[in-house]
Scaffold this active site. Sequence first.
Site, short mmCIF file in Angstrom:
data_model
loop_
_atom_site.label_atom_id
_atom_site.label_comp_id
_atom_site.label_asym_id
_atom_site.label_seq_id
_atom_site.Cartn_x
_atom_site.Cartn_y
_atom_site.Cartn_z
N ARG A 188 0.97 -1.21 -0.16
CA ARG A 188 0.01 -0.10 0.18
C ARG A 188 0.90 1.27 0.10
NH1 ARG A 188 -2.44 4.08 0.14
NH2 ARG A 188 -4.60 4.24 1.02
N GLU A 232 -10.74 4.91 -5.60
CA GLU A 232 -11.26 3.54 -5.78
C GLU A 232 -11.62 3.38 -7.13
OE1 GLU A 232 -10.91 1.42 -3.48
OE2 GLU A 232 -10.23 2.78 -1.87
N ARG A 246 -1.39 -5.51 4.45
CA ARG A 246 -0.58 -5.00 3.57
C ARG A 246 0.77 -4.17 3.93
NH1 ARG A 246 -5.19 -1.74 0.20
NH2 ARG A 246 -5.32 -0.92 2.37
#
Length: 333
Positions: free
Chosen positions: A221, A229, A263
């Site tokens: 990330r 998104e 992540r």
Amino acid sequence: MGNAIRLLYGHCCKPSADSDSLGHHGSAPGVSALAQDLYNFEITSQVPQGLTKHVVSSKKAQANWYKKLSDAWRETKPPPKTPEEASRLVIQTLKRHQKADVEGLLAFYGLPLPHSLVELTTDGAPPSHPHGLKFELHTLPVDAKAVADGDTVTVYVSATDPRESSCLPRDVQAAAVQRSKARAQKNYPKADELHKKIIDSGYRVIPVNHDEVLARKYRIRLRGIDAPESAMPYGKEAKEELTKVVQGKSLRVLVFDEDRYGRCVGDIYCNGIFAQEVMLKKGLAWHYTAYDKRPELEKWEKDARAKRIGLWAARNPEMPWEWRKQKRENQRS
């Protein structure tokens, strides 16, 4: 020598004996056209017909450019794949030459002119000993399908990497050896079963340069930014831009944290480019100020806002964290 040149340029274009098949360079993909002309120059020492109409210097000077560009192209690993990468290579290689010649050469290939490129101010190298750094990853080349959106990418690190080899599970190593033997015996069902076991353990066997490499999977990330998104406006553009930055490249990832989804939160560097800088300057991400206070990231976002670049072309773009919050509330109701 010809074989070496083919290896250098072959993946970008397939040089053809029929030079007319390209037509005017503006009507062909700029990167492929430039790659083919560099290939032809190394064989014939001839610059393309028609270039003189676009530049001011002599044929002798043009030959000098193509020699420099050929050397630079060969030294760039991997070679340029996008128009922006090719344009930057031309601009950097010919930076001491006349502006009219550089811009004329770029126009000849339909490549972006200097004023249309986003200027990257960092030198593409991370700061020494950054505060909070936990560890560093050096990845295998990234596949385009590994980019989930504009701020998340899956990477793989070879199990032979010193950090990885010290903690490689014995059962994964054994499964990789057994899989190799099963494939040699053409027992593909068993090989597939063993590979599933490897994948379930967070690893994968990756094809690299006609070889197979056991590698550990990491989801990254990007630290300090929040991109739209996929279902949001500019979500597709953000994903495409990050893909252009990392595709086919080995990344240097500085990891500072792990998020609630498992992540690794980190900074990505590749080929002299800081990925977060590109995303912010192109207006394809917000500076995620709730988790990051770096002033340079704040400045890059402000500059993109002022220029109304990317998502900032909209009067009031929706913030992705608010979009996600609204989506969660709708799911509860």
